[in-house]
Design a protein around this motif. Structure first.
Motif, PDB file in Angstrom:
ATOM      1  N   ASP A 102      -5.394   9.737   3.968  1.00  0.00           N
ATOM      2  CA  ASP A 102      -6.603   9.460   4.405  1.00  0.00           C
ATOM      3  C   ASP A 102      -7.075   9.727   5.942  1.00  0.00           C
ATOM      4  O   ASP A 102      -8.251   9.771   6.184  1.00  0.00           O
ATOM      5  CB  ASP A 102      -7.027   7.928   3.799  1.00  0.00           C
ATOM      6  CG  ASP A 102      -6.954   7.979   2.423  1.00  0.00           C
ATOM      7  OD1 ASP A 102      -6.963   9.054   1.813  1.00  0.00           O
ATOM      8  OD2 ASP A 102      -6.711   6.863   1.687  1.00  0.00           O
ATOM      9  N   VAL A 123       0.838  -1.077  -0.109  1.00  0.00           N
ATOM     10  CA  VAL A 123       0.090   0.012   0.002  1.00  0.00           C
ATOM     11  C   VAL A 123       0.771   1.094   0.003  1.00  0.00           C
ATOM     12  O   VAL A 123       2.075   1.174   0.371  1.00  0.00           O
ATOM     13  CB  VAL A 123      -0.768   0.005   1.122  1.00  0.00           C
ATOM     14  CG1 VAL A 123      -1.814  -1.138   1.364  1.00  0.00           C
ATOM     15  CG2 VAL A 123      -0.273   0.016   2.440  1.00  0.00           C
ATOM     16  N   GLN A 145      -0.350   7.825   1.239  1.00  0.00           N
ATOM     17  CA  GLN A 145      -1.887   7.735   1.011  1.00  0.00           C
ATOM     18  C   GLN A 145      -2.640   7.436   2.008  1.00  0.00           C
ATOM     19  O   GLN A 145      -3.612   7.775   2.507  1.00  0.00           O
ATOM     20  CB  GLN A 145      -2.155   6.983  -0.275  1.00  0.00           C
ATOM     21  CG  GLN A 145      -3.694   7.385  -0.658  1.00  0.00           C
ATOM     22  CD  GLN A 145      -3.893   9.068  -0.949  1.00  0.00           C
ATOM     23  OE1 GLN A 145      -3.206   9.402  -1.753  1.00  0.00           O
ATOM     24  NE2 GLN A 145      -5.147   9.375  -0.382  1.00  0.00           N
ATOM     25  N   MET A 146      -2.127   6.364   2.723  1.00  0.00           N
ATOM     26  CA  MET A 146      -2.845   6.099   4.171  1.00  0.00           C
ATOM     27  C   MET A 146      -2.842   6.983   5.100  1.00  0.00           C
ATOM     28  O   MET A 146      -4.011   7.196   5.720  1.00  0.00           O
ATOM     29  CB  MET A 146      -2.232   4.471   4.292  1.00  0.00           C
ATOM     30  CG  MET A 146      -3.067   3.913   5.489  1.00  0.00           C
ATOM     31  SD  MET A 146      -2.500   2.166   6.032  1.00  0.00           S
ATOM     32  CE  MET A 146      -0.842   2.688   6.389  1.00  0.00           C
ATOM     33  N   VAL A 151       1.611   4.046   2.086  1.00  0.00           N
ATOM     34  CA  VAL A 151       1.638   4.442   3.545  1.00  0.00           C
ATOM     35  C   VAL A 151       1.520   5.897   3.384  1.00  0.00           C
ATOM     36  O   VAL A 151       0.741   6.431   4.351  1.00  0.00           O
ATOM     37  CB  VAL A 151       3.009   4.105   4.155  1.00  0.00           C
ATOM     38  CG1 VAL A 151       2.967   4.684   5.629  1.00  0.00           C
ATOM     39  CG2 VAL A 151       3.200   2.619   4.205  1.00  0.00           C
TER      40      VAL A 151
END
Length: 104
Positions: A46, A38, A42-43, A40
């Protein structure tokens, strides 16, 4: 994310409360897998937006850290291991710099 885990550990993760008492090394494998599977950054964006930051604030903050810095933060968080004093100093300096840059 489970490619680095053996079958016994996967079974424990699926059936139990392994995160309360994880088998040795599992959290390091999970941290590695997180960075391989993933974004990280962007996480983080979000999560920050979900917590009330604007998209611009969250992107400024999340993009202010390089992968090495992010790995240190995630690994420390997942394993519960404290960074070395030098790493801790770098983390605090990094946070301060990003907060000053992003107006946080």
């Amino acid at each position: 994310m489970v490619a680095g885990l053996d079958d016994n550990v996967v079974d424990e993760l699926i059936t139990g409360n392994t995160f309360n008492d994880p088998p040795p090394g599992v959290m390091l494998v999970m941290a590695d897998a997180m960075f391989n599977c993933v974004s990280v950054t962007q996480m983080m964006v979000d999560l920050m937006v979900a917590d009330g930051a604007t998209q611009e604030e969250a992107e400024c903050f999340a993009n202010g850290f390089d992968e090495e810095f992010m790995r240190l933060m995630v690994t420390s968080d997942l394993t519960g291991e404290e960074p070395s004093p030098e790493e801790e100093e770098a983390v605090m300096a990094g946070f301060f710099e990003v907060m000053m840059t992003c107006g946080g």
